[in-house]
Design a protein around this motif. Structure first.
Motif, PDB file in Angstrom:
ATOM      1  N   LYS A  84      -0.165  -7.456  -8.506  1.00 19.75           N
ATOM      2  CA  LYS A  84      -0.015  -8.317  -9.685  1.00 19.75           C
ATOM      3  C   LYS A  84       1.026  -7.748 -10.638  1.00 19.75           C
ATOM      4  O   LYS A  84       1.841  -8.489 -11.207  1.00 19.75           O
ATOM      5  CB  LYS A  84      -1.357  -8.454 -10.404  1.00 19.75           C
ATOM      6  CG  LYS A  84      -1.322  -9.370 -11.619  1.00 19.75           C
ATOM      7  CD  LYS A  84      -2.687  -9.475 -12.273  1.00 19.75           C
ATOM      8  CE  LYS A  84      -2.630 -10.376 -13.505  1.00 19.75           C
ATOM      9  NZ  LYS A  84      -3.966 -10.484 -14.164  1.00 19.75           N
ATOM     10  N   ASP A  85       1.035  -6.434 -10.794  1.00 21.63           N
ATOM     11  CA  ASP A  85       1.976  -5.785 -11.717  1.00 21.63           C
ATOM     12  C   ASP A  85       3.428  -5.880 -11.237  1.00 21.63           C
ATOM     13  O   ASP A  85       4.362  -5.666 -12.023  1.00 21.63           O
ATOM     14  CB  ASP A  85       1.611  -4.310 -11.906  1.00 21.63           C
ATOM     15  CG  ASP A  85       0.338  -4.116 -12.722  1.00 21.63           C
ATOM     16  OD1 ASP A  85      -0.084  -5.083 -13.391  1.00 21.63           O
ATOM     17  OD2 ASP A  85      -0.225  -3.012 -12.666  1.00 21.63           O
ATOM     18  N   LEU A  86       3.639  -6.182  -9.955  1.00 18.88           N
ATOM     19  CA  LEU A  86       5.001  -6.330  -9.449  1.00 18.88           C
ATOM     20  C   LEU A  86       5.679  -7.553 -10.066  1.00 18.88           C
ATOM     21  O   LEU A  86       6.902  -7.645 -10.075  1.00 18.88           O
ATOM     22  CB  LEU A  86       5.006  -6.452  -7.920  1.00 18.88           C
ATOM     23  CG  LEU A  86       4.459  -5.256  -7.123  1.00 18.88           C
ATOM     24  CD1 LEU A  86       4.580  -5.522  -5.630  1.00 18.88           C
ATOM     25  CD2 LEU A  86       5.175  -3.973  -7.497  1.00 18.88           C
TER      26      LEU A  86
ATOM     27  N   LYS B 292      -4.920  -2.154  -5.138  1.00 20.17           N
ATOM     28  CA  LYS B 292      -3.834  -2.885  -4.488  1.00 20.17           C
ATOM     29  C   LYS B 292      -3.613  -4.236  -5.158  1.00 20.17           C
ATOM     30  O   LYS B 292      -2.472  -4.657  -5.381  1.00 20.17           O
ATOM     31  CB  LYS B 292      -4.137  -3.085  -3.002  1.00 20.17           C
ATOM     32  CG  LYS B 292      -3.013  -3.815  -2.263  1.00 20.17           C
ATOM     33  CD  LYS B 292      -3.383  -4.165  -0.846  1.00 20.17           C
ATOM     34  CE  LYS B 292      -2.289  -5.006  -0.194  1.00 20.17           C
ATOM     35  NZ  LYS B 292      -2.670  -5.465   1.161  1.00 20.17           N
ATOM     36  N   GLU B 293      -4.718  -4.926  -5.493  1.00 20.76           N
ATOM     37  CA  GLU B 293      -4.602  -6.223  -6.165  1.00 20.76           C
ATOM     38  C   GLU B 293      -3.884  -6.079  -7.505  1.00 20.76           C
ATOM     39  O   GLU B 293      -2.995  -6.875  -7.835  1.00 20.76           O
ATOM     40  CB  GLU B 293      -5.997  -6.828  -6.368  1.00 20.76           C
ATOM     41  CG  GLU B 293      -6.673  -7.285  -5.080  1.00 20.76           C
ATOM     42  CD  GLU B 293      -8.089  -7.776  -5.320  1.00 20.76           C
ATOM     43  OE1 GLU B 293      -8.557  -7.700  -6.486  1.00 20.76           O
ATOM     44  OE2 GLU B 293      -8.725  -8.228  -4.351  1.00 20.76           O
ATOM     45  N   ASN B 294      -4.273  -5.060  -8.268  1.00 26.16           N
ATOM     46  CA  ASN B 294      -3.652  -4.842  -9.580  1.00 26.16           C
ATOM     47  C   ASN B 294      -2.180  -4.453  -9.437  1.00 26.16           C
ATOM     48  O   ASN B 294      -1.331  -4.902 -10.206  1.00 26.16           O
ATOM     49  CB  ASN B 294      -4.411  -3.761 -10.349  1.00 26.16           C
ATOM     50  CG  ASN B 294      -5.786  -4.221 -10.790  1.00 26.16           C
ATOM     51  OD1 ASN B 294      -6.049  -5.420 -10.921  1.00 26.16           O
ATOM     52  ND2 ASN B 294      -6.690  -3.273 -11.014  1.00 26.16           N
TER      53      ASN B 294
ATOM     54  N   HIS C   5      -1.218   7.915  -4.455  1.00 24.85           N
ATOM     55  CA  HIS C   5      -2.307   7.860  -3.477  1.00 24.85           C
ATOM     56  C   HIS C   5      -2.395   6.449  -2.909  1.00 24.85           C
ATOM     57  O   HIS C   5      -1.890   5.488  -3.504  1.00 24.85           O
ATOM     58  CB  HIS C   5      -3.647   8.242  -4.115  1.00 24.85           C
ATOM     59  CG  HIS C   5      -4.094   7.290  -5.191  1.00 24.85           C
ATOM     60  ND1 HIS C   5      -3.734   7.447  -6.518  1.00 24.85           N
ATOM     61  CD2 HIS C   5      -4.859   6.162  -5.151  1.00 24.85           C
ATOM     62  CE1 HIS C   5      -4.264   6.473  -7.243  1.00 24.85           C
ATOM     63  NE2 HIS C   5      -4.947   5.677  -6.436  1.00 24.85           N
ATOM     64  N   LEU C   6      -3.022   6.334  -1.740  1.00 26.47           N
ATOM     65  CA  LEU C   6      -3.245   5.014  -1.168  1.00 26.47           C
ATOM     66  C   LEU C   6      -4.254   4.265  -2.032  1.00 26.47           C
ATOM     67  O   LEU C   6      -5.253   4.839  -2.464  1.00 26.47           O
ATOM     68  CB  LEU C   6      -3.763   5.119   0.266  1.00 26.47           C
ATOM     69  CG  LEU C   6      -2.727   5.416   1.353  1.00 26.47           C
ATOM     70  CD1 LEU C   6      -3.418   5.634   2.696  1.00 26.47           C
ATOM     71  CD2 LEU C   6      -1.700   4.277   1.469  1.00 26.47           C
ATOM     72  N   PRO C   7      -4.024   2.980  -2.279  1.00 29.72           N
ATOM     73  CA  PRO C   7      -4.914   2.245  -3.177  1.00 29.72           C
ATOM     74  C   PRO C   7      -6.173   1.752  -2.484  1.00 29.72           C
ATOM     75  O   PRO C   7      -6.186   1.559  -1.262  1.00 29.72           O
ATOM     76  CB  PRO C   7      -4.047   1.059  -3.598  1.00 29.72           C
ATOM     77  CG  PRO C   7      -3.206   0.789  -2.373  1.00 29.72           C
ATOM     78  CD  PRO C   7      -2.898   2.160  -1.806  1.00 29.72           C
ATOM     79  N   ASN C   8      -7.228   1.555  -3.273  1.00 31.20           N
ATOM     80  CA  ASN C   8      -8.366   0.803  -2.763  1.00 31.20           C
ATOM     81  C   ASN C   8      -8.045  -0.683  -2.946  1.00 31.20           C
ATOM     82  O   ASN C   8      -6.961  -1.046  -3.443  1.00 31.20           O
ATOM     83  CB  ASN C   8      -9.669   1.197  -3.461  1.00 31.20           C
ATOM     84  CG  ASN C   8      -9.605   1.027  -4.974  1.00 31.20           C
ATOM     85  OD1 ASN C   8      -8.977   0.090  -5.486  1.00 31.20           O
ATOM     86  ND2 ASN C   8     -10.254   1.935  -5.706  1.00 31.20           N
ATOM     87  N   LYS C   9      -8.971  -1.544  -2.574  1.00 25.95           N
ATOM     88  CA  LYS C   9      -8.692  -2.981  -2.612  1.00 25.95           C
ATOM     89  C   LYS C   9      -8.327  -3.454  -4.012  1.00 25.95           C
ATOM     90  O   LYS C   9      -7.365  -4.204  -4.199  1.00 25.95           O
ATOM     91  CB  LYS C   9      -9.898  -3.754  -2.082  1.00 25.95           C
ATOM     92  CG  LYS C   9      -9.670  -5.255  -1.967  1.00 25.95           C
ATOM     93  CD  LYS C   9     -10.871  -5.949  -1.356  1.00 25.95           C
ATOM     94  CE  LYS C   9     -10.611  -7.448  -1.227  1.00 25.95           C
ATOM     95  NZ  LYS C   9     -11.787  -8.149  -0.617  1.00 25.95           N
ATOM     96  N   LYS C  10      -9.088  -3.005  -5.014  1.00 27.23           N
ATOM     97  CA  LYS C  10      -8.841  -3.443  -6.386  1.00 27.23           C
ATOM     98  C   LYS C  10      -7.517  -2.894  -6.897  1.00 27.23           C
ATOM     99  O   LYS C  10      -6.749  -3.610  -7.574  1.00 27.23           O
ATOM    100  CB  LYS C  10      -9.988  -2.975  -7.296  1.00 27.23           C
ATOM    101  CG  LYS C  10      -9.878  -3.473  -8.732  1.00 27.23           C
ATOM    102  CD  LYS C  10      -9.957  -4.999  -8.792  1.00 27.23           C
ATOM    103  CE  LYS C  10      -9.945  -5.487 -10.223  1.00 27.23           C
ATOM    104  NZ  LYS C  10      -9.968  -6.974 -10.306  1.00 27.23           N
TER     105      LYS C  10
ATOM    106  N   GLU D 133       0.830  -1.210   0.000  1.00 30.80           N
ATOM    107  CA  GLU D 133       0.000   0.000   0.000  1.00 30.80           C
ATOM    108  C   GLU D 133       0.864   1.260   0.000  1.00 30.80           C
ATOM    109  O   GLU D 133       0.581   2.229  -0.712  1.00 30.80           O
ATOM    110  CB  GLU D 133      -0.917   0.002   1.226  1.00 30.80           C
ATOM    111  CG  GLU D 133      -2.026  -1.025   1.211  1.00 30.80           C
ATOM    112  CD  GLU D 133      -2.798  -1.023   2.518  1.00 30.80           C
ATOM    113  OE1 GLU D 133      -3.768  -0.238   2.632  1.00 30.80           O
ATOM    114  OE2 GLU D 133      -2.417  -1.782   3.431  1.00 30.80           O
ATOM    115  N   VAL D 134       1.910   1.235   0.819  1.00 29.22           N
ATOM    116  CA  VAL D 134       2.778   2.410   0.930  1.00 29.22           C
ATOM    117  C   VAL D 134       3.579   2.606  -0.356  1.00 29.22           C
ATOM    118  O   VAL D 134       3.781   3.747  -0.800  1.00 29.22           O
ATOM    119  CB  VAL D 134       3.706   2.281   2.154  1.00 29.22           C
ATOM    120  CG1 VAL D 134       4.712   3.428   2.201  1.00 29.22           C
ATOM    121  CG2 VAL D 134       2.872   2.260   3.439  1.00 29.22           C
ATOM    122  N   ALA D 135       4.011   1.522  -0.972  1.00 32.69           N
ATOM    123  CA  ALA D 135       4.726   1.624  -2.246  1.00 32.69           C
ATOM    124  C   ALA D 135       3.812   2.238  -3.308  1.00 32.69           C
ATOM    125  O   ALA D 135       4.242   3.075  -4.110  1.00 32.69           O
ATOM    126  CB  ALA D 135       5.210   0.240  -2.692  1.00 32.69           C
TER     127      ALA D 135
END
Length: 376
Positions: free
Chosen positions: A72-74, A67-69, A60-65, A51-53
């Motif tokens: 995954k992109d990492l 964060k999932e994306n 901005h801080l991510p929402n749940k979706k 989330e912090v990354a």
């Protein structure tokens, strides 16, 4: 002193404003570090490193979706191939993990077809790639150089859990994962520090993001920057018990020895990140039934503050915490890099988005005009 003769000169650029940023603020008066407006200690207590990354790199801080994306992109587990592992195997066994990381990042750049594209979107894509690859490069190079087989990262684990798993071979328990995650967040970003400023200087030449973070890794390796946590643990290991802890500090003061992990260029009354990391570390030590290193560190801190008024920085508690987790000392600075990759990338993106070449002036103090007379 040179600064008295040159009032516009500040050694080490201390107090010099070198740029504008929206990424973080270090407020020594309030002893607060904020990341895009959020208190870093609050994030360390409650958020995930992912989330912090996202907050630092995307803005901005991510929402749940989101964060999932983002996770995954990492591309967890997708960055290392046989060629890179062969590269690590070709390195001298004595290679420091920071040098292996620097080389691994350079190698990674060669497989990016858009390496020279510094557009905002491309830089975010590359930042995600670097965030996913860096922990794997550190863990895999370390194991290979130790003569061990690499461990493939798992997509079901967090960055914090994956790093410990791929380095040590065991999935950490929730308490260990939480503490390590918090340490990554507290290391993630800290203004125009030496490595971040190095990255921005390189970025200002319009060099690519891989080159920028390679320079940052080199800067972080120095014992006056990221290498301080390794040196701090080496000093702690010289102390057998609480009684020796006070004697060790008093000896250092008497001989004018610099103890790594104490003092900070910006924080004069204590590093804002230390209380949170100490609290979580203390809880961890008590839960594990072994408070030896916590207690020794506390005595050393108390004596240093009492005798010199110098407070510990975040490298001091992180040193004994990582040691108690069973993490080898040479990996302490690379862990710093795993975390700070998020801050570095954020600053490189910000520099590229509104760039001007960073080119300060200097004051010449050498000899005046001489005539060349040729070889005798």
């Amino acid at each position: 002193m040179a600064e008295k003769n040159h009032p516009n000169y500040s050694p080490g650029l201390e107090g010099v404003v070198a740029g504008l940023t929206k990424i973080s603020r270090v407020d020594p008066d309030k002893q607060v570090l904020t990341l895009r407006g959020y208190d870093a200690t609050e994030l360390a207590d409650q958020a995930s490193f992912e989330e912090v990354a996202h907050l630092l790199v995307v803005g901005h801080l991510p929402n749940k979706k989101e964060k999932e994306n983002f996770t995954k992109d990492l591309g967890v587990g997708e960055h290392l191939n046989e060629d890179m592992i062969a590269l690590f195997k070709a390195m001298p066994k004595e290679t420091h993990p920071m040098d292996a990381l620097r080389t691994g990042i350079s190698f990674l750049a060669g497989s990016d077809e858009d390496v020279t594209n510094n557009s905002h979107d491309e830089n975010i894509r590359k930042a995600k790639r670097l965030l996913g690859a860096t922990p794997e490069i550190v863990a895999t190079s370390w194991r290979v150089l130790q003569g061990k087989e690499p461990i493939e990262a798992r997509s079901d684990l967090s960055i914090a859990a994956n790093f410990l798993y791929t380095c040590l071979g065991e999935v950490p328990d929730p308490l260990t994962e939480k503490l390590f995650n918090a340490s990554l967040i507290l290391y993630a970003e800290h203004g125009f520090n030496a490595s971040t400023f190095s990255a921005r200087v390189i970025a200002s030449t319009l060099s690519d993001i891989y080159g920028c973070v390679t320079g940052a890794v080199a800067a972080l390796k120095g014992p006056l920057h990221g290498g301080a946590n390794e040196e701090a643990m080496k000093v702690l290991l010289q102390v057998k018990d609480v009684k020796q802890a006070e004697e060790r500090v008093l000896k250092a003061i008497a001989t004018k020895e610099k103890l790594m992990g104490f003092g900070h260029r910006v924080y004069k009354n204590g590093d804002s990140r230390v209380p949170t990391l100490k609290k979580l570390g203390s809880q961890y030590a008590e839960a594990k039934g072994d408070t030896k290193w916590r207690d020794i560190a506390q005595v050393m801190e108390d004596v240093m503050v009492r005798e010199k008024g110098i407070h510990p920085n975040v490298d001091f508690p992180s040193a004994w915490i990582y040691y108690q987790m069973g993490i080898p000392i040479p990996l302490y600075t690379p862990i710093f890099a795993v975390a700070r990759m998020s801050g570095w990338c954020a600053h490189i993106i910000e520099q590229h988005d509104a760039n001007r070449l960073l080119r300060p002036s200097c004051i010449y103090e050498g000899p005046e005009y001489k005539s060349y007379k040729g070889l005798a």
